[in-house]
Motif scaffolding. Structure first.
Motif, PDB file in Angstrom:
ATOM      1  N   MET A   1       1.152  -0.970  -0.165  1.00  0.00           N
ATOM      2  CA  MET A   1       0.118  -0.053  -0.274  1.00  0.00           C
ATOM      3  C   MET A   1       1.007   1.202  -0.225  1.00  0.00           C
ATOM      4  SD  MET A   1      -2.652   1.025   3.299  1.00  0.00           S
ATOM      5  CE  MET A   1      -3.747  -0.428   2.788  1.00  0.00           C
ATOM      6  N   ASP A   2       0.452   2.488  -0.751  1.00  0.00           N
ATOM      7  CA  ASP A   2       1.533   3.509  -0.799  1.00  0.00           C
ATOM      8  C   ASP A   2       0.872   4.315   0.660  1.00  0.00           C
ATOM      9  OD1 ASP A   2       1.907   3.079  -2.976  1.00  0.00           O
ATOM     10  OD2 ASP A   2       0.514   3.928  -4.466  1.00  0.00           O
ATOM     11  N   TRP A   3       2.097   4.677   0.796  1.00  0.00           N
ATOM     12  CA  TRP A   3       2.527   5.596   2.245  1.00  0.00           C
ATOM     13  C   TRP A   3       1.208   6.870   2.150  1.00  0.00           C
ATOM     14  CZ3 TRP A   3       3.190  11.084   1.925  1.00  0.00           C
ATOM     15  CH2 TRP A   3       3.030  11.396   1.008  1.00  0.00           C
ATOM     16  N   TRP A   4       0.932   7.444   0.769  1.00  0.00           N
ATOM     17  CA  TRP A   4      -0.686   8.572   1.205  1.00  0.00           C
ATOM     18  C   TRP A   4      -1.249   7.886   0.917  1.00  0.00           C
ATOM     19  CZ3 TRP A   4      -3.495   8.512  -2.501  1.00  0.00           C
ATOM     20  CH2 TRP A   4      -3.366   7.488  -3.890  1.00  0.00           C
ATOM     21  N   ILE A   5      -2.180   6.265   1.020  1.00  0.00           N
ATOM     22  CA  ILE A   5      -3.289   6.158   0.788  1.00  0.00           C
ATOM     23  C   ILE A   5      -3.004   5.350   2.312  1.00  0.00           C
ATOM     24  CG2 ILE A   5      -4.272   4.479   0.668  1.00  0.00           C
ATOM     25  CD1 ILE A   5      -3.648   3.929  -2.178  1.00  0.00           C
ATOM     26  N   ALA A   6      -2.444   4.937   2.790  1.00  0.00           N
ATOM     27  CA  ALA A   6      -2.194   4.453   5.066  1.00  0.00           C
ATOM     28  C   ALA A   6      -2.786   5.915   5.690  1.00  0.00           C
ATOM     29  CB  ALA A   6      -0.842   4.710   4.682  1.00  0.00           C
ATOM     30  N   ILE A   7      -2.540   6.998   4.747  1.00  0.00           N
ATOM     31  CA  ILE A   7      -2.012   8.328   5.623  1.00  0.00           C
ATOM     32  C   ILE A   7      -3.762   9.088   5.149  1.00  0.00           C
ATOM     33  CG2 ILE A   7      -2.058  11.101   5.973  1.00  0.00           C
ATOM     34  CD1 ILE A   7       0.791   9.773   5.301  1.00  0.00           C
ATOM     35  N   ILE A   8      -4.354   8.886   4.043  1.00  0.00           N
ATOM     36  CA  ILE A   8      -5.279   8.991   4.647  1.00  0.00           C
ATOM     37  C   ILE A   8      -6.426   7.934   5.233  1.00  0.00           C
ATOM     38  CG2 ILE A   8      -7.446   9.265   2.628  1.00  0.00           C
ATOM     39  CD1 ILE A   8      -5.911  10.128   0.162  1.00  0.00           C
ATOM     40  N   LEU A   9      -6.644   6.954   4.958  1.00  0.00           N
ATOM     41  CA  LEU A   9      -6.872   5.939   5.245  1.00  0.00           C
ATOM     42  C   LEU A   9      -7.521   6.266   7.044  1.00  0.00           C
ATOM     43  CD1 LEU A   9      -6.843   2.253   3.991  1.00  0.00           C
ATOM     44  CD2 LEU A   9      -8.801   4.093   3.242  1.00  0.00           C
ATOM     45  N   GLY A  10      -5.925   7.001   7.577  1.00  0.00           N
ATOM     46  CA  GLY A  10      -5.873   6.802   9.035  1.00  0.00           C
ATOM     47  C   GLY A  10      -6.345   7.961   9.635  1.00  0.00           C
ATOM     48  N   ILE A  11      -6.446   9.289   8.475  1.00  0.00           N
ATOM     49  CA  ILE A  11      -6.517  10.467   8.838  1.00  0.00           C
ATOM     50  C   ILE A  11      -9.121  10.400   8.612  1.00  0.00           C
ATOM     51  CG2 ILE A  11      -7.844  12.690   8.331  1.00  0.00           C
ATOM     52  CD1 ILE A  11      -5.302  13.021   7.059  1.00  0.00           C
ATOM     53  N   LEU A  12      -9.299   9.420   7.739  1.00  0.00           N
ATOM     54  CA  LEU A  12     -10.561   9.273   7.263  1.00  0.00           C
ATOM     55  C   LEU A  12     -11.238   8.955   8.142  1.00  0.00           C
ATOM     56  CD1 LEU A  12     -12.549   8.789   5.089  1.00  0.00           C
ATOM     57  CD2 LEU A  12     -12.239   7.326   4.270  1.00  0.00           C
ATOM     58  N   GLN A  13     -10.494   7.527   8.910  1.00  0.00           N
ATOM     59  CA  GLN A  13     -11.036   6.500   9.905  1.00  0.00           C
ATOM     60  C   GLN A  13     -11.462   7.434  11.433  1.00  0.00           C
ATOM     61  OE1 GLN A  13      -9.517   4.666  12.936  1.00  0.00           O
ATOM     62  NE2 GLN A  13     -11.469   4.555  13.974  1.00  0.00           N
ATOM     63  N   THR A 213      -1.051  -8.737   6.472  1.00  0.00           N
ATOM     64  CA  THR A 213      -1.021  -7.673   6.226  1.00  0.00           C
ATOM     65  C   THR A 213      -0.049  -7.107   6.456  1.00  0.00           C
ATOM     66  OG1 THR A 213      -2.885  -7.893   8.235  1.00  0.00           O
ATOM     67  CG2 THR A 213      -2.230  -5.313   8.457  1.00  0.00           C
ATOM     68  N   LEU A 214       1.181  -7.646   7.053  1.00  0.00           N
ATOM     69  CA  LEU A 214       2.631  -6.330   6.727  1.00  0.00           C
ATOM     70  C   LEU A 214       2.940  -7.229   6.215  1.00  0.00           C
ATOM     71  CD1 LEU A 214       4.621  -5.739   8.671  1.00  0.00           C
ATOM     72  CD2 LEU A 214       5.730  -7.496   9.322  1.00  0.00           C
ATOM     73  N   GLU A 215       3.019  -8.196   4.737  1.00  0.00           N
ATOM     74  CA  GLU A 215       2.954  -8.595   3.959  1.00  0.00           C
ATOM     75  C   GLU A 215       2.521  -7.481   2.453  1.00  0.00           C
ATOM     76  OE1 GLU A 215       3.109 -12.954   2.852  1.00  0.00           O
ATOM     77  OE2 GLU A 215       4.808 -13.207   4.426  1.00  0.00           O
ATOM     78  N   GLU A 216       1.650  -7.010   3.157  1.00  0.00           N
ATOM     79  CA  GLU A 216       0.196  -6.822   2.379  1.00  0.00           C
ATOM     80  C   GLU A 216       0.331  -4.988   2.196  1.00  0.00           C
ATOM     81  OE1 GLU A 216      -4.151  -6.259   0.331  1.00  0.00           O
ATOM     82  OE2 GLU A 216      -3.245  -8.166   1.533  1.00  0.00           O
ATOM     83  N   VAL A 217       0.756  -4.595   3.356  1.00  0.00           N
ATOM     84  CA  VAL A 217       0.650  -3.471   3.808  1.00  0.00           C
ATOM     85  C   VAL A 217       1.873  -1.958   3.948  1.00  0.00           C
ATOM     86  CG1 VAL A 217      -0.326  -1.364   5.405  1.00  0.00           C
ATOM     87  CG2 VAL A 217      -1.484  -3.682   4.297  1.00  0.00           C
ATOM     88  N   GLY A 218       2.718  -3.043   4.589  1.00  0.00           N
ATOM     89  CA  GLY A 218       3.871  -2.741   5.325  1.00  0.00           C
ATOM     90  C   GLY A 218       4.033  -2.386   6.297  1.00  0.00           C
ATOM     91  N   LEU A 219       5.389  -1.839   7.021  1.00  0.00           N
ATOM     92  CA  LEU A 219       5.442  -1.494   8.214  1.00  0.00           C
ATOM     93  C   LEU A 219       5.495  -0.151   8.497  1.00  0.00           C
ATOM     94  CD1 LEU A 219       5.845  -1.891  11.029  1.00  0.00           C
ATOM     95  CD2 LEU A 219       8.141  -2.034  10.554  1.00  0.00           C
ATOM     96  N   PHE A 220       5.798   0.262   7.727  1.00  0.00           N
ATOM     97  CA  PHE A 220       6.529   1.515   6.961  1.00  0.00           C
ATOM     98  C   PHE A 220       4.290   2.456   7.154  1.00  0.00           C
ATOM     99  CE2 PHE A 220       6.462   6.513   5.189  1.00  0.00           C
ATOM    100  CZ  PHE A 220       6.942   6.900   6.222  1.00  0.00           C
ATOM    101  N   SER A 221       3.761   2.280   6.336  1.00  0.00           N
ATOM    102  CA  SER A 221       2.385   3.032   6.104  1.00  0.00           C
ATOM    103  C   SER A 221       1.645   2.523   7.454  1.00  0.00           C
ATOM    104  CB  SER A 221       1.665   1.793   5.191  1.00  0.00           C
ATOM    105  OG  SER A 221       2.780   2.245   3.740  1.00  0.00           O
ATOM    106  N   ILE A 222       2.014   1.334   7.871  1.00  0.00           N
ATOM    107  CA  ILE A 222       0.762   0.822   8.997  1.00  0.00           C
ATOM    108  C   ILE A 222       0.842   1.793  10.064  1.00  0.00           C
ATOM    109  CG2 ILE A 222       0.600  -0.575  10.752  1.00  0.00           C
ATOM    110  CD1 ILE A 222       0.528  -3.168   9.541  1.00  0.00           C
ATOM    111  N   VAL A 223       1.921   2.056  10.347  1.00  0.00           N
ATOM    112  CA  VAL A 223       2.636   2.792  11.231  1.00  0.00           C
ATOM    113  C   VAL A 223       2.712   4.542  11.078  1.00  0.00           C
ATOM    114  CG1 VAL A 223       5.045   4.267  12.214  1.00  0.00           C
ATOM    115  CG2 VAL A 223       4.613   2.102  12.097  1.00  0.00           C
ATOM    116  N   LEU A 224       2.407   4.462   9.825  1.00  0.00           N
ATOM    117  CA  LEU A 224       1.886   6.298   9.110  1.00  0.00           C
ATOM    118  C   LEU A 224       0.387   6.173   9.379  1.00  0.00           C
ATOM    119  CD1 LEU A 224       3.554   7.064   5.941  1.00  0.00           C
ATOM    120  CD2 LEU A 224       3.500   7.861   8.442  1.00  0.00           C
ATOM    121  N   GLY A 225      -0.317   5.066   8.890  1.00  0.00           N
ATOM    122  CA  GLY A 225      -1.954   4.784   9.065  1.00  0.00           C
ATOM    123  C   GLY A 225      -2.276   5.179  11.013  1.00  0.00           C
ATOM    124  N   PHE A 226      -1.606   3.871  11.592  1.00  0.00           N
ATOM    125  CA  PHE A 226      -1.486   4.777  13.375  1.00  0.00           C
ATOM    126  C   PHE A 226      -1.273   5.817  13.211  1.00  0.00           C
ATOM    127  CE2 PHE A 226      -0.217   4.235  17.546  1.00  0.00           C
ATOM    128  CZ  PHE A 226      -1.660   3.651  17.958  1.00  0.00           C
TER     129      PHE A 226
END
Length: 269
Positions: A1-13, A213-226
């Motif tokens: 998952m792209d990092w910017w999508i993770a950010i958008i989803l984090g804000i959205l949630q 999830t870790l493989e599909e999303v990536g640790l960096f994107s997970i941390v950013l989303g959180f």
């Protein structure tokens, strides 16, 4: 998952979890129109960001809750002797039972169907808006100890049904608690309290998907989303409490109705 999508989803949630406009509904809309389908556990991780914020905000209430647990179970045979904090413990437990049952019952194909049919999400958003609007005339001043155990159970059913995308968990639980007579800010705090065991339970159920999830999303994107879930959750909870305190909770109804009607209309053409 792209990092910017993770950010958008984090804000959205973070925003939609607390403001009464349905986080699952907006996640379904995002997935449908942007063809992005994050793993379920990633969504749970974003909810954990919200959980950390609400746990901090309710830290005093949570400590009192935990201190009251032992004495509550000792007095189960004599409910008339329960003190206020002990009754609150039982109310939260009673609310959590139907929430867990409904969540397990509806999880799977039923929920997946909603994520593929936007008219269903739209219909649920309209229900959310209608319930919020109906609750606007209820400004009572009851405390937690004035709420019956049966009403606590009903609130658990309402929270369980919020697994349906478009049904706002915060919106419907706070609205029904106000209808039941609870003081608005206390209604919000009770809604926050029953969110905690619900999201902990959902996390435990999805832990077996952690590796994928870790493989599909990536640790960096997970941390950013959180992180962005935490930031947006903190801000949206502050806004929600201010809106409730100013008797403006029903102001979210037009948004729910408009988005709901757009989704239904778009599904028909």
């Amino acid at each position: 998952m792209d990092w910017w999508i993770a950010i958008i989803l984090g804000i959205l949630q973070g925003i939609t979890e607390w403001l009464p406009i349905s986080s699952s509904g907006h996640l379904a809309i995002f997935q449908y129109y942007f063809s992005e389908e994050p793993p379920i556990l990633f969504d749970v991780i974003l909810h954990l960001g919200s959980l950390s914020v609400v746990s901090y905000i309710l830290r005093n209430e949570i400590m009192e809750f935990l201190r009251a647990l032992p004495s509550t179970f000792k007095k189960l045979k004599e409910p008339a002797t329960l003190e206020d904090e002990e009754k609150l413990v039982l109310l939260v437990i009673l609310a959590s039972i139907p929430t867990a049952f409904i969540g397990l019952l509806l999880d799977g194909e039923i929920i997946e169907d909603f994520y593929n049919k936007m008219h269903l999400v739209g219909f649920c958003l309209i229900i959310t808006g209608a319930v919020i609007w109906y609750s606007r005339g209820y400004n009572h001043s009851l405390d937690f100890n004035d709420i019956s155990f049966l009403k606590g159970f009903y609130i658990g059913i309402v929270q369980g049904l919020s697994i349906l995308p478009g049904i706002s968990r915060s919106g419907t639980t706070i609205a029904f608690l106000r209808i039941f007579g609870l003081e608005p800010i206390k209604a919000a705090k009770f809604s926050f309290l029953i969110f905690i065991p619900a999201i902990i339970g959902a996390t435990l159920l999805k832990l077996n998907q952690a590796e994928n999830t870790l493989e599909e999303v990536g640790l960096f994107s997970i941390v950013l989303g959180f992180i962005f879930s935490v930031i947006s959750s903190f801000l949206s909870i502050k806004i929600l409490l201010q809106v409730i305190n100013n008797q403006q909770f029903h102001y979210f109804t037009p948004y729910c109705l408009i988005i709901g009607l757009i989704l239904i209309f778009d599904s028909l053409i």
